[in-house]
Write a protein that holds these residues in place. Structure first.
Motif, PDB file in Angstrom:
ATOM      1  N   THR A  16      11.679   9.913 -34.535  1.00  0.00           N
ATOM      2  CA  THR A  16      11.835  10.692 -35.756  1.00  0.00           C
ATOM      3  C   THR A  16      11.661  12.166 -35.438  1.00  0.00           C
ATOM      4  O   THR A  16      10.990  12.540 -34.473  1.00  0.00           O
ATOM      5  N   CYS A  17      12.243  12.990 -36.279  1.00  0.00           N
ATOM      6  CA  CYS A  17      12.108  14.428 -36.121  1.00  0.00           C
ATOM      7  C   CYS A  17      10.654  14.828 -36.378  1.00  0.00           C
ATOM      8  O   CYS A  17      10.058  14.440 -37.383  1.00  0.00           O
TER       9      CYS A  17
ATOM     10  N   LYS B 229      12.705  12.750 -40.391  1.00  0.00           N
ATOM     11  CA  LYS B 229      13.866  11.874 -40.499  1.00  0.00           C
ATOM     12  C   LYS B 229      14.031  11.032 -39.240  1.00  0.00           C
ATOM     13  O   LYS B 229      13.782  11.500 -38.126  1.00  0.00           O
TER      14      LYS B 229
ATOM     15  N   ILE C 165      16.060   8.923 -36.358  1.00  0.00           N
ATOM     16  CA  ILE C 165      17.233   9.260 -35.547  1.00  0.00           C
ATOM     17  C   ILE C 165      18.525   8.739 -36.172  1.00  0.00           C
ATOM     18  O   ILE C 165      19.579   9.346 -36.052  1.00  0.00           O
TER      19      ILE C 165
ATOM     20  N   VAL D 219      20.090  11.310 -38.933  1.00  0.00           N
ATOM     21  CA  VAL D 219      20.540  12.654 -38.585  1.00  0.00           C
ATOM     22  C   VAL D 219      21.666  12.562 -37.563  1.00  0.00           C
ATOM     23  O   VAL D 219      21.872  11.507 -36.940  1.00  0.00           O
TER      24      VAL D 219
ATOM     25  N   ARG E 170      21.998  14.487 -34.736  1.00  0.00           N
ATOM     26  CA  ARG E 170      21.461  14.549 -33.385  1.00  0.00           C
ATOM     27  C   ARG E 170      19.954  14.702 -33.448  1.00  0.00           C
ATOM     28  O   ARG E 170      19.413  15.347 -34.348  1.00  0.00           O
ATOM     29  N   LEU E 171      19.278  14.120 -32.486  1.00  0.00           N
ATOM     30  CA  LEU E 171      17.845  14.302 -32.356  1.00  0.00           C
ATOM     31  C   LEU E 171      17.569  14.718 -30.918  1.00  0.00           C
ATOM     32  O   LEU E 171      17.963  14.030 -29.979  1.00  0.00           O
TER      33      LEU E 171
ATOM     34  N   GLU F 129      10.223  15.732 -31.094  1.00  0.00           N
ATOM     35  CA  GLU F 129      11.657  15.668 -31.338  1.00  0.00           C
ATOM     36  C   GLU F 129      12.020  16.626 -32.464  1.00  0.00           C
ATOM     37  O   GLU F 129      11.205  16.887 -33.344  1.00  0.00           O
TER      38      GLU F 129
ATOM     39  N   CYS G  34      15.532  17.467 -35.052  1.00  0.00           N
ATOM     40  CA  CYS G  34      16.885  17.046 -35.416  1.00  0.00           C
ATOM     41  C   CYS G  34      17.789  18.263 -35.563  1.00  0.00           C
ATOM     42  O   CYS G  34      17.323  19.405 -35.644  1.00  0.00           O
ATOM     43  N   ASN G  35      19.083  17.996 -35.622  1.00  0.00           N
ATOM     44  CA  ASN G  35      20.051  19.093 -35.733  1.00  0.00           C
ATOM     45  C   ASN G  35      19.833  19.913 -37.001  1.00  0.00           C
ATOM     46  O   ASN G  35      20.017  21.120 -37.012  1.00  0.00           O
TER      47      ASN G  35
END
Ligand SMILES: [Zn+2]
Length: 70
Positions: free
Chosen positions: A15-16, A21, A23, A26, A28-29, A37, A39-40
């Motif tokens: 998860t971000c 969120k 993976i 979203v 991209r992570l 991590e 996310c985009n």
């Protein structure tokens, strides 16, 4: 996206670290060292902060709600 999430599924859910969120939710992570991590979507927000809302240098501490409520 479900297939990709399963492809990268490890011991912990991916998860971000900023918005939480999964993976699979979203585009991209990006995984960094130390188990973080991003996310985009949060990368976009962070870039926006750096480019538009900050003058000067150093650490910019952004509260979690900033990422989670947009
Ligand atoms: Zn995020």
């Amino acid at each position: 996206m479900v297939e990709r999430a399963e492809q990268f599924a490890g011991p912990k859910p991916l998860t971000c670290s900023f918005c939480g969120k999964h993976i699979g939710d979203v585009l991209r992570l990006v995984s960094g060292p130390g188990g973080v991590e991003i996310c985009n979507e949060c990368i976009d927000l962070a870039a926006e902060i750096v480019l538009t809302e900050c003058s000067g240098e150093g650490l910019v501490r952004v509260p979690a709600y900033y990422f989670k409520h947009r």
